[in-house]
Enzyme design. Structure first.
Site: not given
Ligand SMILES: Cc1cc2nc3c(=O)[nH]c(=O)nc-3n(C[C@H](O)[C@H](O)[C@H](O)COP(=O)(O)O)c2cc1C
Length: 367
Positions: A23, A57, A99, A183, A231, A327
């Site tokens: 998410p 989320a 999520q 959260y 999660r 990302r």
């Molecule tokens: C723009 C953005 C929004 C995110 N929103 C959520 C979210 O809604 N729920 C959540 O559990 N994690 C959220 N995350 C965390 C990501 O799901 C992920 O765990 C985190 O970016 C690490 O992974 P990565 O290194 O591949 O980016 C968000 C991350 C980013 C960059």
């Protein structure tokens, strides 16, 4: 055969590979309703090649949003818009996940690019946050939340169940409960955020009660044949890592007994000033592996796993069942295709739709 590109089956859902988009909040909804941005964004991710796309989320109530731009799933208009999003993901060949979330004490905040902080208490756009205890998160979230009553807790749990029904009816096939990242649910588990004196605070048995009851409420309504996942922030990286991990293992084991199918190991984020080892490549992998082995749950992890060889190795070694790549999918919705090429997978464009696949199978020189 590449381990990363093996299909993965959980309950009645088969993913085309081991790559999931976790998410990622877009903070771009109006009144919690998904719009054109969400449709195009999720359609692109759905056809990009990943096996699973989990929608950001999505708040179970208006007060449970982080920002005014969060998606919601507490009314029928939101459910109808999300049904289109789920269909767009599925049309691209990925399984549609969602999520469900409640922001707790981080509610009433600005979008990240408009401040990444909590709005001032007198800002007409904000609202009163609620949390297990009247303790502010700190740093950019300085406002003190209201301590939730037992009736408030029961209401949030009913909201999660109602949201799960709406998600089911909207066509989502993979449910993830947001029990991480500071959260609401995570703050119930965290001794740093939860200082209640009743059955929901104190020792581990009480601090875990909110999550266990919320999972049970969702389990009762979410179809048995579809994956039910969580999660969880499994540690804070605050120097008490082992104690926190042992609680996470106990909780994962309990979740499994209570009907959970899968766990994504993430970070607690309930304390300010934690020392997350960002520089250590794949730092969540050993933690996820340990929790998976101890609890018997299949696991996922994220945080810096967007390098194809690293992702592939984690699957090959059996550390995790799915790799969550966030990302890197913002940078490139077709991350899976590029990963497949980099790993030398035969027919790397196989998961892409014909208008892309036809050309990419023939003309790849010069890119
Ligand atoms: C723009 C953005 C929004 C995110 N929103 C959520 C979210 O809604 N729920 C959540 O559990 N994690 C959220 N995350 C965390 C990501 O799901 C992920 O765990 C985190 O970016 C690490 O992974 P990565 O290194 O591949 O980016 C968000 C991350 C980013 C960059």
């Amino acid at each position: 055969m590449s381990a990363l590109f093996q299909p993965y089956q959980l309950k009645s859902v088969t993913l085309r590979n081991r790559i999931a988009v976790p998410p990622m909040c877009q903070y771009s909804a109006v009144d919690g309703v998904a719009g054109d941005w969400h449709l195009t964004h999720y359609a692109a991710l759905g056809r990009g090649g990943a096996g699973l796309v989990i929608v950001e989320a999505t708040a179970v109530s208006a007060e449970g949003r982080i920002t005014p731009g969060d998606l919601g799933i507490w009314n029928d208009a939101q459910g109808a818009a999300l049904a289109q999003v789920a269909a767009a993901i599925k049309a691209g060949g990925a399984a549609p996940g969602i999520q469900l979330a409640h922001a707790g004490r981080k509610a009433g905040s600005n979008r990240p690019w408009e401040g990444d902080d909590q709005m001032a208490a007198d800002d007409p756009r904000t609202w009163q946050a609620k949390a297990p205890s009247a303790l502010a998160h700190g740093a950019n979230w300085p406002r003190t939340p209201l301590e939730m009553s037992v009736a408030d807790i029961a209401q949030v749990q009913r909201d999660f169940a109602a949201a799960a029904v709406r998600a089911r009816d909207a066509g989502f096939e993979w449910m993830e409960l947001h029990f991480a990242h500071g959260y609401l649910a995570q703050t119930f588990l965290s001794p740093y955020a939860n200082q209640r004196g009743d059955d929901y605070g104190g020792g581990y048995a009480n601090r875990s009660r909110f999550m266990i009851e919320t999972l049970a409420a969702v389990r009762a309504v979410w179809p048995e044949h579809l994956p039910l996942t969580v999660r969880l922030g499994v540690t804070e990286f605050n120097g008490h890592d082992e104690a926190e991990l042992l609680e996470a293992i106990a909780l994962a084991t309990r979740f499994r007994q209570d009907g959970l199918d899968f766990l994504d190991a993430s970070i607690g984020f309930t304390v300010v000033g934690a020392s997350v080892p960002w520089q250590q490549t794949g730092f969540m992998l050993p933690l996820a592996e340990r929790i998976g082995r101890a609890s018997g749950l299949p696991m996922a992890a994220s945080w810096g796993l967007g390098e194809p060889e690293l992702a592939q190795r984690a699957i090959e070694r059996g550390q995790i069942a799915l790799v969550m790549v966030a990302r890197a999918h913002l940078a490139n919705p077709h991350w899976s295709f590029h990963a497949a090429r980099k790993l030398g997978v035969a027919e790397p464009a196989a998961a892409l739709p014909p208008p892309y696949r036809y050309w990419l199978e023939r003309y790849t020189a010069g890119d």
